[in-house]
Scaffold this active site. Structure first.
Site, mmCIF file in Angstrom:
data_model
loop_
_atom_site.group_PDB
_atom_site.id
_atom_site.type_symbol
_atom_site.label_atom_id
_atom_site.label_comp_id
_atom_site.label_asym_id
_atom_site.label_seq_id
_atom_site.Cartn_x
_atom_site.Cartn_y
_atom_site.Cartn_z
ATOM 1 N N GLN A 294 -0.590 10.548 18.077
ATOM 2 C CA GLN A 294 -1.836 10.071 17.477
ATOM 3 C C GLN A 294 -2.308 8.737 18.056
ATOM 4 O O GLN A 294 -3.242 8.137 17.543
ATOM 5 C CB GLN A 294 -1.729 10.021 15.955
ATOM 6 C CG GLN A 294 -0.763 8.998 15.398
ATOM 7 C CD GLN A 294 -0.620 9.153 13.885
ATOM 8 O OE1 GLN A 294 0.056 10.057 13.395
ATOM 9 N NE2 GLN A 294 -1.260 8.291 13.110
ATOM 10 N N GLN B 14 -8.810 10.719 7.624
ATOM 11 C CA GLN B 14 -7.519 11.409 7.783
ATOM 12 C C GLN B 14 -7.228 12.285 6.568
ATOM 13 O O GLN B 14 -6.804 13.441 6.699
ATOM 14 C CB GLN B 14 -6.426 10.352 7.972
ATOM 15 C CG GLN B 14 -5.016 10.879 7.828
ATOM 16 C CD GLN B 14 -3.974 9.831 8.143
ATOM 17 O OE1 GLN B 14 -3.748 9.513 9.284
ATOM 18 N NE2 GLN B 14 -3.313 9.284 7.125
ATOM 19 N N ARG C 36 -1.267 -2.934 10.512
ATOM 20 C CA ARG C 36 -1.881 -3.601 11.668
ATOM 21 C C ARG C 36 -2.418 -4.994 11.329
ATOM 22 O O ARG C 36 -2.783 -5.734 12.244
ATOM 23 C CB ARG C 36 -3.006 -2.733 12.246
ATOM 24 C CG ARG C 36 -2.497 -1.487 12.943
ATOM 25 C CD ARG C 36 -3.592 -0.769 13.713
ATOM 26 N NE ARG C 36 -3.043 0.245 14.593
ATOM 27 C CZ ARG C 36 -3.006 1.557 14.326
ATOM 28 N NH1 ARG C 36 -3.486 2.018 13.190
ATOM 29 N NH2 ARG C 36 -2.484 2.394 15.194
ATOM 30 N N GLY D 245 0.828 -1.206 0.000
ATOM 31 C CA GLY D 245 0.000 0.000 0.000
ATOM 32 C C GLY D 245 0.862 1.255 0.000
ATOM 33 O O GLY D 245 0.625 2.190 -0.769
ATOM 34 N N HIS D 246 1.902 1.261 0.858
ATOM 35 C CA HIS D 246 2.804 2.422 0.894
ATOM 36 C C HIS D 246 3.548 2.560 -0.439
ATOM 37 O O HIS D 246 3.764 3.672 -0.931
ATOM 38 C CB HIS D 246 3.846 2.263 2.005
ATOM 39 C CG HIS D 246 3.277 2.233 3.393
ATOM 40 N ND1 HIS D 246 3.204 1.074 4.133
ATOM 41 C CD2 HIS D 246 2.762 3.213 4.161
ATOM 42 C CE1 HIS D 246 2.676 1.351 5.306
ATOM 43 N NE2 HIS D 246 2.390 2.633 5.359
#
Ligand code: PAF
Length: 281
Positions: free
Chosen positions: A63, A155, A189, A38-39
């Site tokens: 955060q 976000q 995660r 994803g990154h």
């Protein structure tokens, strides 16, 4: 450009200056590390928008709530550097917490009401922590463009708001969610999931897709479609924080379906919190 990896702000600025002197357009990809595909897709997207891609790697303590996973959040700097370099990142800035928040630090950025709904309701202070660190990182780098994943859709909306409100001269670009073959949205995660939980986790995406289809077809009300989805997810073993239909641009709640909209969810599977969202157009 030769790869620069640094935790020192002055060295970061020197590398940025070298790039700027060559007339290169700069894209920033802020991350908390533990990189996955994803990154890398954010980097790939950034490369289409700029000549130099810089990445920040910083697990931002502000955060995380007091009972959240700051301590156990995966950290893999060596591997992150290899992956980022291979993907075409030329400048990696991985500061220490004391550098971002030195003694006496006391300022916080808040995007107001956008920060206290959806995930913000369940993670008080989370988005202020995100808005604060992202503002600082953008001001340190002053990129032309910064790329964020749509996986963290709220976000992304908050960062857009903050940048506009604080006159930070940067284009904020959202990049689509990257999914595993079975539909699970990629996330650092996901490594917390047990084998059994990993088998169930893709049902979140399936449920969003099926619910989205129901809403678009209009055979049932949005409220009923969402209630059914929450019932199903609960029966599958998820604990649902929320599943809601919102306006894609303003994040205003939506009773009826009026595109462009987003169906957004946050759920728990055991001790792991998963978020996901899909566009309904
Ligand atoms: O999405 C993330 O990885 C983080 O919230 C961010 C934007 C890097 C800020 O710490």
């Amino acid at each position: 450009m030769q790869l620069t990896v640094t935790k020192d702000m002055e060295a970061f600025h020197r590398a940025l200056l070298t790039s700027a002197k060559e007339g290169r357009r700069l894209a920033l990809v802020p991350t908390m590390g533990a990189l996955h595909a994803g990154h890398l897709s954010l980097v790939e997207h950034a490369r289409t928008l700029a000549d130099t891609v810089a990445m920040t790697i910083f697990v931002n303590p502000k955060q995380f709530g007091p009972n959240e996973d700051f301590a156990k959040y995966p950290r893999a700097l060596e591997n992150d550097i290899k992956m980022a370099e291979k993907a075409g990142v030329e400048i990696i800035y991985a500061p220490d917490a004391e550098d971002i928040y030195p003694e006496g630090y006391s300022t916080s950025v808040s995007a107001g009401p956008l920060s206290t709904q959806l995930c913000g309701k369940f993670r008080p202070g989370h988005f202020d922590g995100v808005a604060t660190v992202v503002s600082k990182l953008l001001l340190r780098a002053m990129p032309h463009v910064a790329v964020f994943g749509e996986k963290d859709y709220q976000q992304l909306c908050i960062i857009r708001r903050v940048v506009e409100d604080l006159d930070i001269a940067v284009d904020i670009v959202g990049a689509p969610i990257i999914r595993e073959a079975d539909g699970l949205a990629m996330s650092s995660r996901n490594t917390y999931l047990s084998a059994g939980e990993r088998g169930v986790a893709p049902r979140l995406y399936d449920t969003l897709v099926n619910t989205g289809r129901e809403i678009i077809m209009g055979n049932v009300t949005t409220k009923a479609a969402i209630a059914d989805a929450i019932k199903l997810l609960t029966a599958l073993g998820f604990k649902v924080d929320y599943l809601e239909l919102r306006d894609s641009d303003t994040l205003e709640p939506m009773d009826g379906f009026e595109p462009p909209a987003r169906l957004l969810a946050a759920v728990w599977l055991g001790k792991t919190r998963l978020i996901d969202n899909i566009p309904l157009e």
